[in-house]
Design a protein around this motif. Structure first.
Motif, PDB file in Angstrom:
ATOM      1  N   PHE A 256       0.846  -1.210   0.000  1.00  0.00           N
ATOM      2  CA  PHE A 256       0.000   0.000   0.000  1.00  0.00           C
ATOM      3  C   PHE A 256       0.878   1.256   0.000  1.00  0.00           C
ATOM      4  N   PHE A 257       1.953   1.208   0.749  1.00  0.00           N
ATOM      5  CA  PHE A 257       2.863   2.358   0.818  1.00  0.00           C
ATOM      6  C   PHE A 257       3.873   2.309  -0.325  1.00  0.00           C
ATOM      7  N   SER A 258       4.509   1.178  -0.460  1.00  0.00           N
ATOM      8  CA  SER A 258       5.496   1.020  -1.532  1.00  0.00           C
ATOM      9  C   SER A 258       5.972  -0.416  -1.630  1.00  0.00           C
ATOM     10  N   ARG A 259       6.216  -0.870  -2.853  1.00  0.00           N
ATOM     11  CA  ARG A 259       6.931  -2.129  -3.073  1.00  0.00           C
ATOM     12  C   ARG A 259       8.400  -1.896  -2.740  1.00  0.00           C
ATOM     13  N   PRO A 260       9.164  -2.978  -2.596  1.00  0.00           N
ATOM     14  CA  PRO A 260      10.621  -2.803  -2.474  1.00  0.00           C
ATOM     15  C   PRO A 260      11.159  -2.103  -3.719  1.00  0.00           C
ATOM     16  N   LEU A 261      12.105  -1.175  -3.532  1.00  0.00           N
ATOM     17  CA  LEU A 261      12.591  -0.321  -4.615  1.00  0.00           C
ATOM     18  C   LEU A 261      14.079  -0.531  -4.869  1.00  0.00           C
ATOM     19  N   PRO A 262      14.526  -0.323  -6.124  1.00  0.00           N
ATOM     20  CA  PRO A 262      15.969  -0.322  -6.384  1.00  0.00           C
ATOM     21  C   PRO A 262      16.650   0.772  -5.552  1.00  0.00           C
ATOM     22  N   ALA A 263      17.945   0.577  -5.268  1.00  0.00           N
ATOM     23  CA  ALA A 263      18.674   1.461  -4.355  1.00  0.00           C
ATOM     24  C   ALA A 263      18.547   2.943  -4.717  1.00  0.00           C
ATOM     25  N   GLU A 264      18.648   3.260  -6.008  1.00  0.00           N
ATOM     26  CA  GLU A 264      18.629   4.670  -6.415  1.00  0.00           C
ATOM     27  C   GLU A 264      17.259   5.295  -6.135  1.00  0.00           C
ATOM     28  N   GLU A 265      16.193   4.518  -6.396  1.00  0.00           N
ATOM     29  CA  GLU A 265      14.848   5.049  -6.129  1.00  0.00           C
ATOM     30  C   GLU A 265      14.615   5.239  -4.639  1.00  0.00           C
ATOM     31  N   ALA A 266      15.116   4.299  -3.838  1.00  0.00           N
ATOM     32  CA  ALA A 266      14.958   4.421  -2.382  1.00  0.00           C
ATOM     33  C   ALA A 266      15.686   5.668  -1.886  1.00  0.00           C
ATOM     34  N   ALA A 267      16.892   5.896  -2.404  1.00  0.00           N
ATOM     35  CA  ALA A 267      17.670   7.056  -1.974  1.00  0.00           C
ATOM     36  C   ALA A 267      16.946   8.352  -2.334  1.00  0.00           C
ATOM     37  N   ALA A 268      16.394   8.390  -3.550  1.00  0.00           N
ATOM     38  CA  ALA A 268      15.685   9.598  -3.969  1.00  0.00           C
ATOM     39  C   ALA A 268      14.481   9.845  -3.068  1.00  0.00           C
ATOM     40  N   LEU A 269      13.784   8.777  -2.737  1.00  0.00           N
ATOM     41  CA  LEU A 269      12.605   8.887  -1.888  1.00  0.00           C
ATOM     42  C   LEU A 269      12.976   9.297  -0.466  1.00  0.00           C
ATOM     43  N   ALA A 270      14.047   8.718   0.042  1.00  0.00           N
ATOM     44  CA  ALA A 270      14.489   9.033   1.409  1.00  0.00           C
ATOM     45  C   ALA A 270      14.817  10.507   1.531  1.00  0.00           C
ATOM     46  N   CYS A 271      15.432  11.055   0.487  1.00  0.00           N
ATOM     47  CA  CYS A 271      15.841  12.450   0.547  1.00  0.00           C
ATOM     48  C   CYS A 271      14.662  13.374   0.280  1.00  0.00           C
ATOM     49  N   ALA A 272      13.781  13.006  -0.632  1.00  0.00           N
ATOM     50  CA  ALA A 272      12.685  13.885  -1.020  1.00  0.00           C
ATOM     51  C   ALA A 272      11.538  13.849  -0.022  1.00  0.00           C
ATOM     52  N   ARG A 273      11.189  12.649   0.437  1.00  0.00           N
ATOM     53  CA  ARG A 273       9.976  12.525   1.214  1.00  0.00           C
ATOM     54  C   ARG A 273      10.194  11.833   2.536  1.00  0.00           C
ATOM     55  N   GLY A 274      11.451  11.768   2.969  1.00  0.00           N
ATOM     56  CA  GLY A 274      11.743  11.075   4.215  1.00  0.00           C
ATOM     57  C   GLY A 274      11.276  11.837   5.439  1.00  0.00           C
ATOM     58  N   ALA A 275      11.037  13.131   5.249  1.00  0.00           N
ATOM     59  CA  ALA A 275      10.689  13.959   6.406  1.00  0.00           C
ATOM     60  C   ALA A 275       9.321  13.599   6.961  1.00  0.00           C
ATOM     61  N   ALA A 276       9.167  13.777   8.254  1.00  0.00           N
ATOM     62  CA  ALA A 276       7.874  13.555   8.880  1.00  0.00           C
ATOM     63  C   ALA A 276       6.905  14.627   8.400  1.00  0.00           C
ATOM     64  N   GLY A 277       5.636  14.310   8.411  1.00  0.00           N
ATOM     65  CA  GLY A 277       4.628  15.312   8.128  1.00  0.00           C
ATOM     66  C   GLY A 277       4.211  15.372   6.665  1.00  0.00           C
ATOM     67  N   ASP A 278       4.576  14.380   5.878  1.00  0.00           N
ATOM     68  CA  ASP A 278       4.094  14.332   4.505  1.00  0.00           C
ATOM     69  C   ASP A 278       2.578  14.185   4.496  1.00  0.00           C
ATOM     70  N   ALA A 279       1.981  14.756   3.484  1.00  0.00           N
ATOM     71  CA  ALA A 279       0.526  14.767   3.445  1.00  0.00           C
ATOM     72  C   ALA A 279      -0.040  13.382   3.149  1.00  0.00           C
ATOM     73  N   ASP A 280       0.676  12.610   2.365  1.00  0.00           N
ATOM     74  CA  ASP A 280       0.121  11.341   1.922  1.00  0.00           C
ATOM     75  C   ASP A 280       1.102  10.223   2.219  1.00  0.00           C
ATOM     76  N   ALA A 281       0.661   9.246   3.005  1.00  0.00           N
ATOM     77  CA  ALA A 281       1.545   8.163   3.408  1.00  0.00           C
ATOM     78  C   ALA A 281       1.829   7.190   2.265  1.00  0.00           C
TER      79      ALA A 281
END
Ligand code: C2E
Ligand code: MG
Ligand code: MG
Ligand code: MG
Length: 287
Positions: A256-281
Motif C-alpha cells: 500500500f505504501f510502496s513495493r521494495p525499490l531499487p537502491a537509487e529510487e529508495a535514496a531519492a525517496l528518502a531524501c525527497a519525502r523522508g521527512a515527517a509530516g508528509d501529506a500522503d503516506a
C-alpha cells in the motif's frame, strides 16, 4: 512425503517432489558458481510511521538474478546458501551493499537488515558485523537487525549471546514474522528486542477475522507497555492501514505504501519525502 517402494528397494518421489528437488539442486549448483559481489542486489522497502506520515526506515531485501537459471527468490537462495555453508559470506556481501545504500539517506532514516538463523548462531557474527559497520561509516544507532523466532529457538543460548553483543554495539534487534513461529511472549523479555514485526498473515486477515484483530490489539498494547516498537508487515490496503492504526500499530510496511525499490529510487525517496509530516503516506503508489 517420499514413499518407500519395497519392490524397487528405493524411495519414490511424486512428480512435484521431483521438480522441487531438481530446482533445489539447480539453485545449489548455480550458487556455487555465483559471483556474489556482481550478482546479488538489494531492494529497499520503506517502513512508514503512520502517525507522522513519514519514512522512518528501509528494509533491505536481497535479490539474485543468476546468469544460469534466472531469478531466484530470496527464501530459496538463502536456504541454499545456508546448506552450502556460504551464508556467512553472502550476509557479509549483502550487509556491505545495504550499508552503502543507507549511507545515501538522511541520518534519521534507518536500515532494517534480515539475518539468517545461521548468522545469529555464529559466535563471531557480532564482531564481523561491527567491523563491516565501522568501515561503512554508518552509525550503529541507525541499524536494526531482523531475526525470526524460528532462528532463535534453534539455539536460544547462542542467539542470546549474539543479540546481546549486537545490543552492546548500539544496534537494534527486531523480531520478524511475529506470530508465525511459537510466538512465545517470553522471548520479548528474555532477549534484547527493540521492535516486533507482526507477520503479514495477521495483516491480511485483520478486516475479516475478529480473533486476528484481538491478537494484534493485545500484542501492540503489550509492546507499548514494554517500550517496543510494533511494525505491521504486508499492509496492502487503506482499510488495513486505518484499522492497524486504531489497534495501536504505529509503524507499517507493505505494498500500500510502496513495493521494495531499487537502491537509487529508495535514496531519492528518502531524501525527497523522508521527512515527517508528509501529506500522503502512500509514498510511491500515489506519486
Ligand atoms: P521478510 O523479511 O518477512 O520480508 C517481507 C517479505 O514480504 C518480502 O519478500 C517483501 O517483498 C514481501 N512484502 C512486503 N510487503 C508486502 C505486501 O504488502 N504484500 C505481500 N504479499 N508481500 C509483501 P521477499 O523480498 O521475497 O523476501 C522473503 C524473505 O526472504 C524475507 O521475509 C526474509 O526472510 C528473506 N530475506 C530477504 N532478504 C534477505 C537477506 O538479505 N538476508 C536474509 N537472511 N534473508 C532475507
Ligand atoms: Mg524482514
Ligand atoms: Mg517479515
Ligand atoms: Mg514475513
Amino acid at each position: 512425503e517420499a514413499k518407500l517402494d519395497r519392490r524397487a528397494g528405493c524411495m519414490r518421489f511424486s512428480p512435484a517432489q521431483e521438480a522441487r528437488l531438481r530446482r533445489a539442486n539447480a539453485v545449489a549448483q548455480a550458487l556455487r558458481n555465483a559471483d556474489f559481489q556482481r550478482e546479488l542486489r538489494l531492494e529497499f522497502q520503506p517502513v512508514i510511521d503512520a502517525d507522522r506520515n513519514g519514512i522512518i526506515a528501509f528494509e533491505a531485501l536481497a535479490r539474485w538474478y543468476s546468469p544460469e537459471i534466472g531469478r531466484v527468490s530470496p527464501v530459496d537462495f538463502i536456504t541454499a546458501a545456508e546448506n552450502a555453508g556460504l551464508i556467512g559470506l553472502m550476509t557479509d556481501v549483502l550487509l556491505v551493499k545495504a550499508l552503502a545504500g543507507a549511507a545515501q539517506w538522511p541520518e534519521r532514516v534507518h536500515l532494517y537488515f534480515n539475518l539468517s538463523a545461521h548468522d545469529i548462531m555464529m559466535p563471531d557474527f557480532a564482531a564481523r558485523a561491527a567491523e563491516i559497520i565501522r568501515a561503512s561509516g554508518v552509525s550503529p544507532a541507525r541499524i536494526a537487525f531482523e531475526v525470526t523466532e524460528t532462528a532463535i529457538i534453534r539455539d536460544f543460548a547462542a542467539a542470546k549471546d549474539t543479540l546481546d553483543a549486537l545490543k552492546a554495539l548500539g544496534i537494534a534487534v527486531a523480531l520478524d514474522d511475529f506470530g508465525t513461529g511459537f510466538s512465545s511472549l517470553s522471548y520479548i523479555h528474555r532477549l534484547p528486542i527493540d521492535k516486533l514485526k507482526i507477520d503479514r498473515s495477521f495483516t491480511s486477515e485483520i478486516l475479516t477475522n475478529p480473533a486476528c484483530r484481538d491478537i494484534v490489539r493485545s500484542v501492540s498494547g503489550l509492546c507499548r507497555k514494554l517500550g517496543i516498537d510494533c511494525v505491521a508487515e504486508g499492509v496492502e490496503t487503506q482499510a488495513q492501514m486505518v484499522l492497524l492504526g486504531r489497534l495501536g500499530c504505529r509503524s507499517m510496511q507493505g505494498y500500500f505504501f510502496s513495493r521494495p525499490l531499487p537502491a537509487e529510487e529508495a535514496a531519492a525517496l528518502a531524501c525527497a519525502r523522508g521527512a515527517a509530516g508528509d501529506a500522503d503516506a502512500r509514498v510511491v503508489s500515489a506519486a
